[in-house]
Design a protein around this motif. Structure first.
Motif, PDB file in Angstrom:
ATOM      1  N   ILE A   1       5.871  11.737   2.154  1.00 44.97           N
ATOM      2  CA  ILE A   1       5.676  13.072   2.717  1.00 44.97           C
ATOM      3  C   ILE A   1       6.592  14.054   1.989  1.00 44.97           C
ATOM      4  O   ILE A   1       7.807  13.836   1.885  1.00 44.97           O
ATOM      5  N   GLY A   2       6.014  15.131   1.511  1.00 44.06           N
ATOM      6  CA  GLY A   2       6.808  16.135   0.803  1.00 44.06           C
ATOM      7  C   GLY A   2       7.585  17.027   1.753  1.00 44.06           C
ATOM      8  O   GLY A   2       7.326  17.052   2.959  1.00 44.06           O
TER       9      GLY A   2
ATOM     10  N   VAL B   1       2.923  14.106  -7.645  1.00 42.35           N
ATOM     11  CA  VAL B   1       1.744  13.393  -7.148  1.00 42.35           C
ATOM     12  C   VAL B   1       1.177  12.501  -8.251  1.00 42.35           C
ATOM     13  O   VAL B   1       0.811  11.346  -8.012  1.00 42.35           O
ATOM     14  N   GLU B   2       1.117  13.041  -9.462  1.00 40.59           N
ATOM     15  CA  GLU B   2       0.613  12.247 -10.599  1.00 40.59           C
ATOM     16  C   GLU B   2       1.522  11.047 -10.856  1.00 40.59           C
ATOM     17  O   GLU B   2       1.052   9.935 -11.133  1.00 40.59           O
ATOM     18  N   GLN B   3       2.824  11.261 -10.732  1.00 43.18           N
ATOM     19  CA  GLN B   3       3.789  10.175 -10.917  1.00 43.18           C
ATOM     20  C   GLN B   3       3.577   9.087  -9.864  1.00 43.18           C
ATOM     21  O   GLN B   3       3.618   7.896 -10.168  1.00 43.18           O
ATOM     22  N   ALA B   4       3.349   9.521  -8.619  1.00 41.77           N
ATOM     23  CA  ALA B   4       3.109   8.556  -7.538  1.00 41.77           C
ATOM     24  C   ALA B   4       1.814   7.790  -7.750  1.00 41.77           C
ATOM     25  O   ALA B   4       1.741   6.578  -7.519  1.00 41.77           O
TER      26      ALA B   4
ATOM     27  N   ALA C   1       0.016   4.883  -5.785  1.00 42.94           N
ATOM     28  CA  ALA C   1      -0.156   5.596  -4.526  1.00 42.94           C
ATOM     29  C   ALA C   1      -1.533   6.251  -4.454  1.00 42.94           C
ATOM     30  O   ALA C   1      -2.020   6.810  -5.446  1.00 42.94           O
ATOM     31  N   ALA C   2      -2.144   6.183  -3.298  1.00 42.23           N
ATOM     32  CA  ALA C   2      -3.456   6.800  -3.084  1.00 42.23           C
ATOM     33  C   ALA C   2      -3.275   8.162  -2.422  1.00 42.23           C
ATOM     34  O   ALA C   2      -2.725   8.251  -1.321  1.00 42.23           O
ATOM     35  N   PRO C   3      -3.723   9.253  -3.077  1.00 39.18           N
ATOM     36  CA  PRO C   3      -3.649  10.568  -2.433  1.00 39.18           C
ATOM     37  C   PRO C   3      -4.689  10.671  -1.328  1.00 39.18           C
ATOM     38  O   PRO C   3      -5.839  10.282  -1.510  1.00 39.18           O
ATOM     39  N   VAL C   4      -4.268  11.153  -0.173  1.00 37.74           N
ATOM     40  CA  VAL C   4      -5.181  11.269   0.962  1.00 37.74           C
ATOM     41  C   VAL C   4      -5.074  12.663   1.560  1.00 37.74           C
ATOM     42  O   VAL C   4      -4.071  13.352   1.383  1.00 37.74           O
TER      43      VAL C   4
ATOM     44  N   VAL D   1       0.853  -1.198   0.000  1.00 38.63           N
ATOM     45  CA  VAL D   1       0.000   0.000   0.000  1.00 38.63           C
ATOM     46  C   VAL D   1       0.882   1.240   0.000  1.00 38.63           C
ATOM     47  O   VAL D   1       1.866   1.314   0.750  1.00 38.63           O
ATOM     48  N   LEU D   2       0.538   2.211  -0.841  1.00 37.43           N
ATOM     49  CA  LEU D   2       1.258   3.481  -0.876  1.00 37.43           C
ATOM     50  C   LEU D   2       0.274   4.620  -0.628  1.00 37.43           C
ATOM     51  O   LEU D   2      -0.779   4.678  -1.268  1.00 37.43           O
ATOM     52  N   LEU D   3       0.618   5.492   0.297  1.00 36.81           N
ATOM     53  CA  LEU D   3      -0.214   6.651   0.617  1.00 36.81           C
ATOM     54  C   LEU D   3       0.594   7.927   0.415  1.00 36.81           C
ATOM     55  O   LEU D   3       1.768   7.984   0.787  1.00 36.81           O
ATOM     56  N   ILE D   4      -0.026   8.942  -0.161  1.00 38.33           N
ATOM     57  CA  ILE D   4       0.656  10.213  -0.352  1.00 38.33           C
ATOM     58  C   ILE D   4      -0.265  11.348   0.087  1.00 38.33           C
ATOM     59  O   ILE D   4      -1.177  11.756  -0.643  1.00 38.33           O
TER      60      ILE D   4
END
Length: 244
Positions: free
Chosen positions: A197-198, A208-211, A216-219, A166-169
């Protein structure tokens, strides 16, 4: 009671030894004497109550008094990918992330990273960061010491994270706490998790688009914009609560 970490190979029958920088700490800082007791962890879930036996060249020998299994780690391995912050914020992040149960930390250079480290400075920083992780692991009673990896670029970090489940951004433009709740609650024990984390200024939209292209799920972390040294702690706290 003081705690130290060893490799399993340092256990010899009913004795074990501590080496490295801990020898000076035990002898000259703590001024421990024969018979004084400490806790020792082998990084694999086994705990040892030990009594100091003798000082040897470069080693301190202990008698094992008691042994038991006590795994204080989270049921999921969590990797924190942290955009390099300014000043000494990285030290705070490593210390507190260790207390919260992180398994590994990966410092990243992203598009908005201000800090510039050459190879020599990066090696020196990495040695200090790992020492901080070890100290925090001892203080918080961890069963293992989180590893602080070498500094990576954002693309390298995404490639490194490809094996994680799982990837979270966290992203300030993400909306809807319900999506965040679903993402957290959808993680089950045993899954590996990567948190991106940026740095100050956050991620660039292209990053973010690359992730997201890598899964990766943006949260969102709420209506307020958090500092880089706060955001990771919030996600780790959510996961700690959910997994434990």
């Amino acid at each position: 009671m003081h705690r130290f970490f060893i490799q399993h190979s340092q256990i010899q029958g009913k004795r074990l030894y501590v080496e490295g920088a801990d020898v000076n700490h035990i002898k000259n800082v703590l001024r421990m004497k024969p018979g004084d007791q400490v806790m020792v962890s082998d990084g694999e879930g086994m705990q040892y109550l030990c009594a100091l036996e003798t000082f040897d060249t470069g080693r301190v020998w202990f008698e094992i008094v008691d042994t038991w299994e006590e795994n204080r780690e989270l049921s999921s391995k969590i990797c924190l990918f942290q955009g390099l912050p300014k000043s000494d914020k990285m030290e705070l992040i490593i210390q507190k992330a260790t207390e919260l149960g992180v398994y590994e930390l990966v410092p990243m250079v992203t598009g908005r990273t201000v800090v510039k480290l050459d190879e020599k400075k990066a090696e020196k920083k990495n040695a200090r960061w790992n020492a901080i992780a070890e100290s925090a692991a001892k203080q918080s009673g961890r069963s293992l010491i989180p590893r602080v990896a070498g500094v990576m670029t954002f693309s390298e970090a995404l490639a490194y994270a490809k094996e994680l489940d799982v990837l979270l951004i966290p992203y300030e433009k993400a909306e809807g706490m319900e999506a965040t709740r679903r993402a957290i609650e959808g993680i089950y024990p045993g899954q590996s998790v990567g948190i991106f984390i940026g740095p100050e200024g956050g991620f660039e939209e292209a990053e973010v688009e690359q992730a997201m292209e890598k899964g990766a799920a943006p949260v969102t972390l709420g209506r307020r914009i958090l500092r880089t040294e706060t955001a990771g702690f919030v996600v780790l706290s959510m996961l700690l609560y959910h997994l434990e």
